[in-house]
Scaffold this motif. Structure first.
Motif, PDB file in Angstrom:
ATOM      1  N   ASP A   1      56.033  43.524  31.419  1.00 33.88           N
ATOM      2  CA  ASP A   1      54.672  43.246  30.977  1.00 33.88           C
ATOM      3  C   ASP A   1      54.245  44.247  29.905  1.00 33.88           C
ATOM      4  O   ASP A   1      53.555  43.895  28.939  1.00 33.88           O
ATOM      5  CB  ASP A   1      53.721  43.296  32.177  1.00 33.88           C
ATOM      6  CG  ASP A   1      52.299  42.950  31.812  1.00 33.88           C
ATOM      7  OD1 ASP A   1      52.073  41.849  31.273  1.00 33.88           O
ATOM      8  OD2 ASP A   1      51.406  43.770  32.062  1.00 33.88           O
TER       9      ASP A   1
ATOM     10  N   GLN B   1      39.647  34.017  36.639  1.00 35.80           N
ATOM     11  CA  GLN B   1      39.086  34.891  35.612  1.00 35.80           C
ATOM     12  C   GLN B   1      37.569  34.951  35.708  1.00 35.80           C
ATOM     13  O   GLN B   1      36.890  33.923  35.795  1.00 35.80           O
ATOM     14  CB  GLN B   1      39.490  34.408  34.222  1.00 35.80           C
ATOM     15  CG  GLN B   1      38.942  35.244  33.073  1.00 35.80           C
ATOM     16  CD  GLN B   1      39.556  36.637  33.033  1.00 35.80           C
ATOM     17  OE1 GLN B   1      40.769  36.803  33.129  1.00 35.80           O
ATOM     18  NE2 GLN B   1      38.702  37.651  32.892  1.00 35.80           N
TER      19      GLN B   1
ATOM     20  N   GLU C   1      44.921  44.079  39.215  1.00 35.36           N
ATOM     21  CA  GLU C   1      43.960  42.972  39.140  1.00 35.36           C
ATOM     22  C   GLU C   1      42.883  43.256  38.101  1.00 35.36           C
ATOM     23  O   GLU C   1      42.542  42.377  37.289  1.00 35.36           O
ATOM     24  CB  GLU C   1      43.320  42.735  40.504  1.00 35.36           C
ATOM     25  CG  GLU C   1      42.210  41.692  40.510  1.00 35.36           C
ATOM     26  CD  GLU C   1      42.675  40.271  40.225  1.00 35.36           C
ATOM     27  OE1 GLU C   1      41.825  39.424  39.894  1.00 35.36           O
ATOM     28  OE2 GLU C   1      43.895  39.997  40.336  1.00 35.36           O
TER      29      GLU C   1
ATOM     30  N   THR D   1      43.050  45.270  35.520  1.00 39.69           N
ATOM     31  CA  THR D   1      43.689  45.204  34.204  1.00 39.69           C
ATOM     32  C   THR D   1      43.840  43.763  33.752  1.00 39.69           C
ATOM     33  O   THR D   1      43.546  43.410  32.596  1.00 39.69           O
ATOM     34  CB  THR D   1      45.065  45.894  34.254  1.00 39.69           C
ATOM     35  OG1 THR D   1      44.895  47.275  34.591  1.00 39.69           O
ATOM     36  CG2 THR D   1      45.783  45.784  32.921  1.00 39.69           C
ATOM     37  N   THR D   2      44.296  42.901  34.652  1.00 36.71           N
ATOM     38  CA  THR D   2      44.477  41.485  34.335  1.00 36.71           C
ATOM     39  C   THR D   2      43.150  40.825  33.972  1.00 36.71           C
ATOM     40  O   THR D   2      43.077  40.020  33.029  1.00 36.71           O
ATOM     41  CB  THR D   2      45.134  40.753  35.527  1.00 36.71           C
ATOM     42  OG1 THR D   2      46.387  41.388  35.825  1.00 36.71           O
ATOM     43  CG2 THR D   2      45.382  39.289  35.222  1.00 36.71           C
ATOM     44  N   GLN D   3      42.096  41.155  34.704  1.00 33.86           N
ATOM     45  CA  GLN D   3      40.768  40.607  34.421  1.00 33.86           C
ATOM     46  C   GLN D   3      40.264  41.076  33.056  1.00 33.86           C
ATOM     47  O   GLN D   3      39.749  40.271  32.261  1.00 33.86           O
ATOM     48  CB  GLN D   3      39.784  41.020  35.518  1.00 33.86           C
ATOM     49  CG  GLN D   3      39.953  40.313  36.847  1.00 33.86           C
ATOM     50  CD  GLN D   3      39.437  38.883  36.826  1.00 33.86           C
ATOM     51  OE1 GLN D   3      38.618  38.517  35.976  1.00 33.86           O
ATOM     52  NE2 GLN D   3      39.909  38.061  37.751  1.00 33.86           N
TER      53      GLN D   3
ATOM     54  N   ARG E   1      41.953  42.047  30.515  1.00 27.06           N
ATOM     55  CA  ARG E   1      42.751  41.400  29.464  1.00 27.06           C
ATOM     56  C   ARG E   1      42.369  39.932  29.269  1.00 27.06           C
ATOM     57  O   ARG E   1      42.747  39.320  28.270  1.00 27.06           O
ATOM     58  CB  ARG E   1      44.227  41.451  29.844  1.00 27.06           C
ATOM     59  CG  ARG E   1      44.890  42.808  29.748  1.00 27.06           C
ATOM     60  CD  ARG E   1      46.281  42.696  30.356  1.00 27.06           C
ATOM     61  NE  ARG E   1      47.135  43.833  30.089  1.00 27.06           N
ATOM     62  CZ  ARG E   1      48.383  43.943  30.569  1.00 27.06           C
ATOM     63  NH1 ARG E   1      48.883  42.985  31.327  1.00 27.06           N
ATOM     64  NH2 ARG E   1      49.116  44.999  30.290  1.00 27.06           N
TER      65      ARG E   1
ATOM     66  N   GLU F   1      43.439  37.578  31.391  1.00 30.91           N
ATOM     67  CA  GLU F   1      44.672  36.873  31.722  1.00 30.91           C
ATOM     68  C   GLU F   1      44.730  36.419  33.180  1.00 30.91           C
ATOM     69  O   GLU F   1      45.812  36.147  33.706  1.00 30.91           O
ATOM     70  CB  GLU F   1      45.871  37.779  31.416  1.00 30.91           C
ATOM     71  CG  GLU F   1      45.995  38.151  29.941  1.00 30.91           C
ATOM     72  CD  GLU F   1      47.108  39.151  29.669  1.00 30.91           C
ATOM     73  OE1 GLU F   1      47.713  39.639  30.655  1.00 30.91           O
ATOM     74  OE2 GLU F   1      47.364  39.449  28.489  1.00 30.91           O
ATOM     75  N   ALA F   2      43.578  36.313  33.846  1.00 32.46           N
ATOM     76  CA  ALA F   2      43.565  36.001  35.279  1.00 32.46           C
ATOM     77  C   ALA F   2      43.561  34.503  35.572  1.00 32.46           C
ATOM     78  O   ALA F   2      43.481  34.103  36.736  1.00 32.46           O
ATOM     79  CB  ALA F   2      42.368  36.667  35.957  1.00 32.46           C
TER      80      ALA F   2
ATOM     81  N   SER G   1      40.690  39.304  43.330  1.00 29.11           N
ATOM     82  CA  SER G   1      42.054  39.152  43.841  1.00 29.11           C
ATOM     83  C   SER G   1      42.084  38.485  45.204  1.00 29.11           C
ATOM     84  O   SER G   1      43.120  37.999  45.639  1.00 29.11           O
ATOM     85  CB  SER G   1      42.732  40.525  43.954  1.00 29.11           C
ATOM     86  OG  SER G   1      42.122  41.287  44.998  1.00 29.11           O
TER      87      SER G   1
ATOM     88  N   ARG H   1      46.326  44.853  24.721  1.00 31.21           N
ATOM     89  CA  ARG H   1      46.559  44.608  26.151  1.00 31.21           C
ATOM     90  C   ARG H   1      46.582  45.908  26.959  1.00 31.21           C
ATOM     91  O   ARG H   1      46.831  45.881  28.164  1.00 31.21           O
ATOM     92  CB  ARG H   1      47.860  43.843  26.358  1.00 31.21           C
ATOM     93  CG  ARG H   1      47.871  42.463  25.704  1.00 31.21           C
ATOM     94  CD  ARG H   1      49.146  41.689  25.996  1.00 31.21           C
ATOM     95  NE  ARG H   1      49.215  41.250  27.383  1.00 31.21           N
ATOM     96  CZ  ARG H   1      50.074  41.706  28.277  1.00 31.21           C
ATOM     97  NH1 ARG H   1      50.937  42.679  27.940  1.00 31.21           N
ATOM     98  NH2 ARG H   1      50.094  41.231  29.509  1.00 31.21           N
TER      99      ARG H   1
END
Length: 385
Positions: free
Chosen positions: A43, A355, A342, A344-346, A348, A350-351, A322, A231
């Motif tokens: 990633d 999201q 989680e 970090t993903t939000q 970005r 990318e969830a 999450s 990212r």
């Protein structure tokens, strides 16, 4: 003079990875860990030889778990440290990696949280100091008493308490790494069996196994390794505290209040700046107590705010997208690392279906037996710049 994370060089999360949290199985811990580590490195867009240090969080595996795992990636001679701090093990390992990179000791640090079923008891058992309450007030009973007190004090209802679980299971149903990926109705949550006081089985988190990993990098490493800066998510603050004397009040909530306050100050933000929060909801009552302690809502108003949808995806501030510990699971060592992944993903964006729109700033919170509390605040790079 004390030096905080914010006073050192900038630190970012560049990669995240998981092995799904799951019920206990025959899966070797090596496989759990390598799955998460390889995903996080992929990633981030880096190879194992770019990693300068590794922190492995585990509360249940026993000693010397790191070396047998990392040797499958290559023998590079990097420092490896194993971290145990109860439920806050993963959060504590992340803190150590952040300070390692911020101080300039490493440019790239890997954090792995990993656990399976316990092989030994808690460290407090052989101290020869007996606990007068341990046999009678296990954690479930402790939080059931807090739940009953909260319902009585603020005239909240069992349905409002159970609504925490309903929200978090709805989020977990959209999380491919969750142990309990199934939406539940209020009737299902309240149906029981009742385990302690007002707490039913679905209001208590499952403890299983799994792994989560994140790659922490310096600002220099982003350019040096050619990483995608858009990212990379900035870590604004890292605070770890242990409990003090709080009188008759809930020590978990008061410890959270003090730790979060210090994290806000270090990050130079307020509760109103938060978009997403991942918090320690091992039992439903904890979420109600902690959102109040974090200043997201006034004391005694969390149940009503939850009913209005304030903490839903798309609400004022999304809590536990999450699925939280209730829905995602609580394999101990990986839990705090998974929270960082989680958020970090939000941030970005990318969830996917879970999201939260416009997520730019997030807070991760874990409480550990003892008690300790770890809080981290992360923010999108363009906001932090």
């Amino acid at each position: 003079m004390k030096i905080t994370l914010a006073q050192q060089r900038p630190v970012y999360v560049a990669g995240v990875g998981w092995h799904r949290f799951q019920k206990p199985s025959n899966t070797p811990y090596i496989q759990l860990g390598l799955t998460a580590v390889r995903q996080s490195l992929g990633d981030a867009g880096i190879g194992w030889r770019a990693v300068d240090s590794a922190y492995t969080a585990t509360a249940l595996l026993g000693m010397a778990a790191s070396r047998p795992l990392y040797k499958h990636l290559g023998v590079t001679g990097i420092p490896m440290m194993q971290v145990e701090n109860a439920s806050a093990s993963g959060s504590t390992a992340f803190r150590l990696a952040c300070h390692d990179v911020a101080a300039g000791t490493s440019d790239v640090s890997l954090v792995l949280g990993i656990d399976k079923l316990p092989t030994s008891g808690a460290a407090g058992q052989p101290t020869a100091v007996p606990s007068l309450a341990a046999a009678y007030v296990p954690p479930m009973a402790h939080f059931a008493l807090l739940a009953s007190e909260y319902l009585d004090r603020y005239a909240a209802t069992p349905d409002q308490l159970a609504a925490v679980a309903v929200k978090n299971y709805a989020n977990a149903a959209l999380n491919p790494n969750a142990q309990r990926p199934k939406a539940r109705s209020i009737e299902e949550v309240l149906a029981g069996p009742t385990l302690a006081g007002p707490l039913t089985r679905l209001q208590c988190c499952p403890i299983g196994e799994g792994a989560a990993a994140v790659v922490v990098v310096s600002d220099d490493a982003i350019d040096m390794l050619g990483l995608d800066r858009s990212r990379c998510v900035r870590v604004l603050s890292s605070v770890l505290r242990s409990e003090e004397l709080y009188g008759a009040r809930s020590f978990d909530a008061e410890l959270t209040r003090a730790t979060v306050r210090a994290a806000y100050e270090q990050a130079e933000i307020s509760p109103h700046d938060l978009d997403v929060v991942e918090l320690h909801d091992a039992f439903t009552i904890e979420e109600l107590q902690y959102v109040e302690a974090m200043g997201l809502v006034e004391e005694g108003k969390a149940a009503a705010a939850l009913s209005k949808g304030d903490f839903d995806r798309g609400g004022r501030v999304a809590v536990n997208t999450s699925g939280g510990l209730l829905g995602s699971g609580h394999p101990i060592g990986p839990t705090g690392v998974g929270q960082i992944g989680e958020i970090t993903t939000q941030i970005r964006g990318e969830a996917g279906p879970r999201q939260h729109p416009g997520a730019r700033t997030g807070l991760a919170h874990m409480v550990g037996l003892g008690a300790v509390c770890a809080v981290h605040i992360l923010q999108a790079s363009e906001v932090s710049a």
